[in-house]
Motif scaffolding. Structure first.
Motif, PDB file in Angstrom:
ATOM      1  N   ASP A 180       0.565  -1.338  -0.191  1.00  0.00           N
ATOM      2  CA  ASP A 180      -0.083   0.095  -0.578  1.00  0.00           C
ATOM      3  C   ASP A 180       0.714   1.057   0.535  1.00  0.00           C
ATOM      4  O   ASP A 180       0.014   1.874   0.407  1.00  0.00           O
ATOM      5  CB  ASP A 180      -1.168   0.052   1.021  1.00  0.00           C
ATOM      6  N   ASP A 202       0.148   1.656  -4.229  1.00  0.00           N
ATOM      7  CA  ASP A 202      -1.509   1.479  -3.720  1.00  0.00           C
ATOM      8  C   ASP A 202      -2.349   1.078  -4.868  1.00  0.00           C
ATOM      9  O   ASP A 202      -2.036   2.087  -6.135  1.00  0.00           O
ATOM     10  CB  ASP A 202      -1.952   2.056  -2.497  1.00  0.00           C
ATOM     11  N   GLU A 234      -0.475  -2.261  -7.588  1.00  0.00           N
ATOM     12  CA  GLU A 234      -1.842  -3.020  -6.935  1.00  0.00           C
ATOM     13  C   GLU A 234      -3.239  -2.650  -7.429  1.00  0.00           C
ATOM     14  O   GLU A 234      -3.918  -1.401  -8.079  1.00  0.00           O
ATOM     15  CB  GLU A 234      -1.414  -3.581  -5.611  1.00  0.00           C
TER      16      GLU A 234
HETATM   17 MG    MG Z   1      -4.228  -2.166   0.034  1.00  0.00          MG
END
Ligand code: MG
Ligand code: C2E
Ligand code: MG
Ligand code: MG
Length: 279
Positions: A180, A202, A234
């Motif tokens: 993150d 993140d 991500e």
């Molecule tokens: Mg996350």
């Protein structure tokens, strides 16, 4: 009239709070039995090479199949596990399970696929963490270089503890990722001296591509390159996000576009399929 209204609001609020903590207590009660009743299991999400599309590694994501409530998301039960301390035995189970399943996958696919595992803050502060990891690696015979542990920026706030713990873990030959990344408070200078291998950008930054503000994501990628870190994005859901990340030099991507979290055997099938297509 106004006062009565206020009182009603307070009462309503308290009632809701009670209900909420009651629900939490019930869940906590059930969670105590979840491990031994084998209600916990892992799904895995592929992490792919941004240029070739090959599956390089997988992230283990914990699931709870509650006997009456159905599948409960980690966002709903990890905080309870964390508060109650149950996360310690659960986290150790995750480590054991993920390492042994991925070891088996490597044997099945003749491929040195890696696995990323999320650590909770309480696990990160367990004094015997490195011992536990070492023992699990020995038991499962997974090569240490194939294991990556994910921590978050907030866990590194106690700088002395973070550096000590990370050094101990790194000595085992495993990798460390900051999950993150960009949502916490760590400064660039702060990152520089941490013994880490990977930055996970993140999802909130990836969502900005390409209409929103992409200056930050470009900066994070170039920062990671300067620090010699692997960079993974991500929450990639769109083709154009993949293209942008590829152009900027991101190494790996993870997201619904490349595959949702799924049982490991489905990933093994995909790898076999990719291998067959290459011949
Ligand atoms: Mg996350
Ligand atoms: P995380 O580690 O940041 O994991 C990524 C989350 O984003 C996962 O949610 C994943 O399913 C979701 N995701 C992946 N790709 C996409 C996408 O393209 N779009 C969207 N909207 N979401 C995507 P999940 O599985 O619900 O897990 C939530 C969080 O729970 C994880 O966030 C992690 O912090 C925690 N968690 C999961 N498993 C474990 C575990 O074994 N131990 C600990 N301590 N925490 C865990
Ligand atoms: Mg993660
Ligand atoms: Mg994440």
């Amino acid at each position: 009239h106004q006062a009565k209204h206020q009182i009603n609001r307070v009462l309503f609020y308290e009632k809701n709070m009670e209900k909420c903590s009651e629900q939490k207590m019930l869940l906590e009660h059930d969670l105590h039995k979840a491990l031994e009743n084998q209600e916990l299991y892992l799904d895995y999400q592929p992490q792919i090479d941004v240029r070739t599309g090959e599956i390089i590694s997988v992230e283990a994501l914990l699931r709870w199949k509650h006997p009456t409530k159905g599948i409960i998301s980690p966002a709903d039960f990890i905080p309870i596990a964390e508060e109650s301390g149950l996360i310690v035995p659960i986290g150790e189970w995750v480590l054991q399970q993920a390492c042994s399943q991925v070891k088996k996958c490597q044997e099945d696919c003749q491929l040195t696929i890696g696995v990323s595992i999320n650590l909770s803050i309480r696990q990160f502060f367990q004094h015997n963490l490195a011992h536990t990891v070492k023992r699990v690696l020995a038991e499962t015979q997974l090569h240490p270089a194939c294991l990556e542990l994910e921590i978050t920026e907030s866990m590194t706030m106690d700088r002395k503890h973070a550096v000590e713990t990370l050094c101990e873990l790194k000595e085992l030959g495993i990798k460390i990722a900051i999950d993150d990344f960009g949502t916490g408070y760590s400064s660039i200078a702060y990152l520089k001296d941490l013994p880490i291998d990977t930055l996970k950008i993140d999802r909130s930054f990836v969502m900005q591509i390409p209409t929103g503000d992409t200056v930050l994501i470009s900066m994070i990628i170039s920062l990671a390159k300067h620090l010699n870190l692997t960079i993974i994005a991500e929450g990639v859901e769109e083709e154009f996000q993949w293209e942008f990340l590829s152009r900027e030099g991101c190494n790996l991507i993870q997201g619904y576009l490349c595959g949702r979290p799924m049982p490991l055997h489905q990933i093994i099938e995909t790898i076999h399929f990719q291998q067959a297509a290459q011949i």
